[in-house]
Design an enzyme around this catalytic site. Structure first.
Site, PDB file in Angstrom:
ATOM      1  N   HIS A 223       0.939  -1.255   0.106  1.00 23.37           N
ATOM      2  CA  HIS A 223       0.203   0.052  -0.041  1.00 23.37           C
ATOM      3  C   HIS A 223       0.768   1.417   0.082  1.00 23.37           C
ATOM      4  CE1 HIS A 223      -2.949  -3.048   1.521  1.00 23.37           C
ATOM      5  NE2 HIS A 223      -4.147  -2.052   0.881  1.00 23.37           N
ATOM      6  N   ASP A 294      -4.990  -6.176  -8.020  1.00 21.31           N
ATOM      7  CA  ASP A 294      -5.058  -5.557  -6.365  1.00 21.31           C
ATOM      8  C   ASP A 294      -5.171  -4.136  -6.817  1.00 21.31           C
ATOM      9  OD1 ASP A 294      -5.315  -4.926  -3.741  1.00 21.31           O
ATOM     10  OD2 ASP A 294      -3.612  -6.228  -3.158  1.00 21.31           O
TER      11      ASP A 294
END
Length: 387
Positions: A223, A294
């Site tokens: 992230h 993702d």
């Protein structure tokens, strides 16, 4: 499992028989000759902060045009005053306006990765690590049933679970540390993951395994930047995928943004690597289902490769569904129109073959058919269920 839970389980099975039957119905026909429709099916988008369906929502134009194939919900999309009713309204409104019924998706692993929380009136769930610690598949079945019942009740039809990463690094900040793995070995992970998938299928909810080709050995969180597992990744991390593929239960697989020079000499993240997605996942492991990225806005991708380059690389690598969750500041958010126009222009100028788009479209519509989303009468049954 207590007698109460067994009775609850039996009664709810009866409620979901129609859902399973619907998944066996024939697939409705669509305008497959439209390149714009085919591109649209590849787009999975976050709906911002929306909590209530509004008939004049500008987002509906994208749905009616066929420029969106799926949406993803987060906790921010739950109206605290009417959590279930508001979600039902959003799902009904969006599905009724979609050119082709949508993947309505969510991250609902249980434990910390949990949007449909008890405080909003939903059933309790448990983390993968907690379930594994019980070493009882009946317990896994019961708590998974709780989680999937939550999704079924509000019309969510696709879950980014189970996580089949091996907890090889116990200090992994994004997997082991937050209890997202069933264990450090394939023998621990496979039966638990299979049980989770089976319960989802019982209720007509699709599943997406993650994070291919293995995020459990990483030391960093993608992230926030690059996670290089070259020195830590083990071939064992592919075993859950192979076993579950062999069992015939896999709907979709999500790519990881991790770097692994053992599998990709150019050190591209797996999401952007043709060696990993086409070479290993499709050719070596034999997966011909839907590959989901993702979130493309995670910094391991967005900060390193940029919007346009990353989209092109992911599609060429073999990704079928591109996720833009839009959990970013407003000025960094991606609109459906911008994303669709970009992909269309790349096809028109020859950077991406039209045949590559058609291959993804075929896989996506096949999965939607398997899930019953494209069966005649699906929307009518959904509308009746969500009243």
């Amino acid at each position: 499992m207590t007698l109460y839970m067994r009775m609850k389980y039996f009664l709810l099975i009866l409620m979901f028989v129609q859902t399973v039957a619907a998944a066996q119905q024939p697939v409705a026909s669509f305008d497959v000759d439209s390149l714009d429709i085919q591109i649209g099916q590849m787009i999975m988008i976050g709906v911002g902060d929306r909590q209530v369906f509004e008939a004049d929502d500008a987002f509906l134009i994208n749905l009616q045009s066929g420029y969106v194939g799926g949406i993803i919900f987060f906790e921010k999309n739950i109206d605290r005053k009417k959590p279930k009713q508001s979600l039902k309204g959003l799902v009904k409104g969006y599905q009724q306006n979609a050119r082709i019924p949508l993947f309505v998706s969510i991250d609902e692993e249980g434990g910390r990765v949990n949007r449909l929380k008890e405080k909003y009136g939903f059933n309790p769930t448990r983390s993968a690590a907690w379930l594994a610690s019980q070493n009882n598949l009946d317990s896994t079945k019961a708590y998974t049933f709780n989680a999937v019942s939550n999704m079924y009740e509000v019309g969510i039809n696709l879950n980014y679970a189970p996580d089949v990463d091996l907890a090889i690094n116990p200090d992994n900040p994004v997997i082991a540390k937050v209890e997202r793995s069933f264990g450090a070995t394939a023998e621990e992970v496979i039966p638990q993951a299979k049980q989770v998938i089976d319960v989802h299928h019982l209720m007509g909810v699709g599943t997406v395994l993650k994070h291919f080709p293995g995020h459990g050995s990483s030391k960093n969180d993608t992230h926030y930047g690059v996670a290089d597992v070259t020195d830590f990744w083990q071939f064992e991390e592919l075993r859950p995928y192979k076993a579950l593929l062999d069992s015939g239960v896999v709907d979709g697989i999500m790519t990881a943004h991790i770097v692994n020079a053992n599998l990709e000499p150019k050190k591209l993240p797996a999401t952007l690597s043709k060696n990993v997605i086409t070479g290993i996942l499709r050719d070596f492991l034999g997966f011909d289902g839907v590959v989901f990225s993702d979130d493309m806005q995670m910094q391991a991708i967005s900060k390193q490769y940029g919007f346009e380059n990353a989209v092109k690389m992911a599609i060429v690598a073999g990704v079928d569904v591109l996720m833009f969750a839009n959990n970013v500041p407003g000025f960094e958010s991606v609109t459906v129109r911008d994303l669709h126009s970009l992909i269309r222009s790349m096809v028109d100028n020859g950077e991406i073959p039209a045949s590559r788009i058609k291959a993804s479209y075929d896989r996506i519509v096949k999965l939607k058919g398997k899930m019953g989303l494209t069966a005649p009468g699906y929307l009518e049954k959904l509308d009746a269920r969500l009243k």
